[in-house]
Design a protein around this motif. Sequence first.
Motif: not given
Length: 54
Positions: A38-43
């Motif tokens: 998910a986009l939230q999982s990308v740092l």
Amino acid sequence: MHEHLERMGVDLRLHILRQLAETLKYARGKRLYHRAHALQSVLVRDVEQPFPRL
């Protein structure tokens, strides 16, 4: 990252997308899988730099 998104041009967005695609390709080549992509999982690091890193 979200607050910086509006200032990013197309080239920078494509750069980040390519980095993400290369990272996922490498992981799949090593048979590493993650079910919660998910986009939230990308740092994204160094967002103030000309080319941020994943």
